[in-house]
Design a protein around this motif. Sequence first.
Motif, PDB file in Angstrom:
ATOM      1  N   ALA A 124     -38.193  -7.499   3.225  1.00 49.13           N
ATOM      2  CA  ALA A 124     -37.417  -8.398   4.086  1.00 49.13           C
ATOM      3  C   ALA A 124     -37.329  -7.894   5.519  1.00 49.13           C
ATOM      4  N   ASP A 125     -37.680  -6.620   5.751  1.00 48.76           N
ATOM      5  CA  ASP A 125     -37.677  -6.087   7.116  1.00 48.76           C
ATOM      6  C   ASP A 125     -38.914  -6.490   7.899  1.00 48.76           C
ATOM      7  N   HIS A 126     -39.849  -7.209   7.254  1.00 49.47           N
ATOM      8  CA  HIS A 126     -41.049  -7.771   7.895  1.00 49.47           C
ATOM      9  C   HIS A 126     -41.956  -6.697   8.489  1.00 49.47           C
ATOM     10  N   GLY A 127     -42.071  -5.585   7.806  1.00 49.75           N
ATOM     11  CA  GLY A 127     -43.046  -4.573   8.207  1.00 49.75           C
ATOM     12  C   GLY A 127     -44.401  -4.893   7.600  1.00 49.75           C
ATOM     13  N   ARG A 128     -45.410  -4.133   7.992  1.00 44.83           N
ATOM     14  CA  ARG A 128     -46.753  -4.366   7.468  1.00 44.83           C
ATOM     15  C   ARG A 128     -46.963  -3.671   6.133  1.00 44.83           C
ATOM     16  N   ARG A 129     -46.219  -2.587   5.887  1.00 45.01           N
ATOM     17  CA  ARG A 129     -46.408  -1.856   4.645  1.00 45.01           C
ATOM     18  C   ARG A 129     -45.073  -1.280   4.192  1.00 45.01           C
ATOM     19  N   ILE A 130     -45.021  -0.918   2.926  1.00 47.39           N
ATOM     20  CA  ILE A 130     -43.875  -0.213   2.371  1.00 47.39           C
ATOM     21  C   ILE A 130     -44.418   0.984   1.592  1.00 47.39           C
ATOM     22  N   SER A 131     -43.573   1.964   1.366  1.00 47.42           N
ATOM     23  CA  SER A 131     -43.967   3.077   0.502  1.00 47.42           C
ATOM     24  C   SER A 131     -42.866   3.307  -0.516  1.00 47.42           C
ATOM     25  N   ILE A 132     -43.295   3.575  -1.735  1.00 44.08           N
ATOM     26  CA  ILE A 132     -42.382   3.767  -2.858  1.00 44.08           C
ATOM     27  C   ILE A 132     -42.490   5.217  -3.302  1.00 44.08           C
ATOM     28  N   HIS A 133     -41.353   5.866  -3.466  1.00 47.22           N
ATOM     29  CA  HIS A 133     -41.303   7.264  -3.893  1.00 47.22           C
ATOM     30  C   HIS A 133     -40.487   7.341  -5.176  1.00 47.22           C
ATOM     31  N   LEU A 134     -41.061   8.027  -6.161  1.00 44.61           N
ATOM     32  CA  LEU A 134     -40.419   8.172  -7.471  1.00 44.61           C
ATOM     33  C   LEU A 134     -40.373   9.659  -7.800  1.00 44.61           C
ATOM     34  N   ALA A 135     -39.224  10.142  -8.244  1.00 47.45           N
ATOM     35  CA  ALA A 135     -39.080  11.556  -8.617  1.00 47.45           C
ATOM     36  C   ALA A 135     -38.082  11.656  -9.750  1.00 47.45           C
ATOM     37  N   GLN A 137     -35.414  14.522 -11.917  1.00 50.43           N
ATOM     38  CA  GLN A 137     -34.760  15.828 -11.978  1.00 50.43           C
ATOM     39  C   GLN A 137     -33.478  15.683 -12.784  1.00 50.43           C
ATOM     40  N   ASP A 138     -33.251  16.640 -13.687  1.00 48.06           N
ATOM     41  CA  ASP A 138     -32.019  16.697 -14.480  1.00 48.06           C
ATOM     42  C   ASP A 138     -31.713  15.368 -15.159  1.00 48.06           C
ATOM     43  N   ASP A 139     -32.707  14.820 -15.835  1.00 44.45           N
ATOM     44  CA  ASP A 139     -32.551  13.557 -16.567  1.00 44.45           C
ATOM     45  C   ASP A 139     -32.113  12.402 -15.671  1.00 44.45           C
ATOM     46  N   MET A 140     -32.527  12.430 -14.420  1.00 49.62           N
ATOM     47  CA  MET A 140     -32.251  11.335 -13.481  1.00 49.62           C
ATOM     48  C   MET A 140     -33.564  10.946 -12.799  1.00 49.62           C
ATOM     49  N   LEU A 141     -33.667   9.683 -12.450  1.00 50.29           N
ATOM     50  CA  LEU A 141     -34.821   9.171 -11.729  1.00 50.29           C
ATOM     51  C   LEU A 141     -34.386   8.707 -10.342  1.00 50.29           C
ATOM     52  N   LEU A 142     -35.105   9.131  -9.324  1.00 48.99           N
ATOM     53  CA  LEU A 142     -34.874   8.653  -7.961  1.00 48.99           C
ATOM     54  C   LEU A 142     -35.995   7.694  -7.607  1.00 48.99           C
ATOM     55  N   ILE A 143     -35.617   6.495  -7.184  1.00 51.27           N
ATOM     56  CA  ILE A 143     -36.588   5.515  -6.683  1.00 51.27           C
ATOM     57  C   ILE A 143     -36.166   5.184  -5.250  1.00 51.27           C
ATOM     58  N   ALA A 144     -37.031   5.479  -4.284  1.00 51.03           N
ATOM     59  CA  ALA A 144     -36.751   5.201  -2.878  1.00 51.03           C
ATOM     60  C   ALA A 144     -37.884   4.362  -2.315  1.00 51.03           C
ATOM     61  N   VAL A 145     -37.525   3.379  -1.492  1.00 54.32           N
ATOM     62  CA  VAL A 145     -38.516   2.511  -0.865  1.00 54.32           C
ATOM     63  C   VAL A 145     -38.266   2.517   0.627  1.00 54.32           C
ATOM     64  N   LEU A 146     -39.325   2.764   1.412  1.00 54.76           N
ATOM     65  CA  LEU A 146     -39.240   2.784   2.877  1.00 54.76           C
ATOM     66  C   LEU A 146     -39.958   1.571   3.432  1.00 54.76           C
ATOM     67  N   SER A 147     -39.340   0.948   4.433  1.00 57.06           N
ATOM     68  CA  SER A 147     -39.934  -0.249   5.027  1.00 57.06           C
ATOM     69  C   SER A 147     -40.804   0.061   6.237  1.00 57.06           C
TER      70      SER A 147
END
Length: 198
Positions: A124-135, A137-147
Amino acid sequence: MNEPLPMDGKGPKVPPTYPPRTPPPQKKPVEPPRPQPATKPVTKPATTTSLPLPGPGQARLDARRPRMTVRARRAANWALTAYPWTGTQAVRKVTDTVRAWGYPHPDDTQLERTVRLLVDAATADHGRRISIHLADQDDMLLIAVLSHTHAAPDDTILADLAAVPGTASCGTDTSDEGRRVWAVLSTERPRTRTTSAA
């Protein structure tokens, strides 16, 4: 009949019988000899010391803002073009990776809902690309998306992310790489409620 030669104050003008004299080229000034590099190898001390890490509230030596890094844990990332259908591709990549890491939870529905919310917010930020990061640790999942755009943080998505079962925390902020939205999901099996007998 010979014509008289033209005269000037010094006598008759006679054409020269030799080529005109040219000045000799200038000589280059003598340069001092250039310094020669040292032929001895530089020896390093046997032990090296490093500066201590800065404490909380102290300035770092590097003036640049640190990039998001994930260390000492499994991680995966993908750079995708910001199309409206990118969410489907992202859900498949994240789900396949989480299952390959051996996590049966969160289930596919929770992963799909979280990833779609994060990806939709970034596209929705109308960028040309996005990047998704998954990690993980300690039975937790981090999902981060950059616009990768300089859009301002939008907190309206946080209520929807927090409503997904298994969400431990979520947030949004801006960095040098653009706006970032993220969620942390628990990988533990959800507890079933037991009702006491009356």
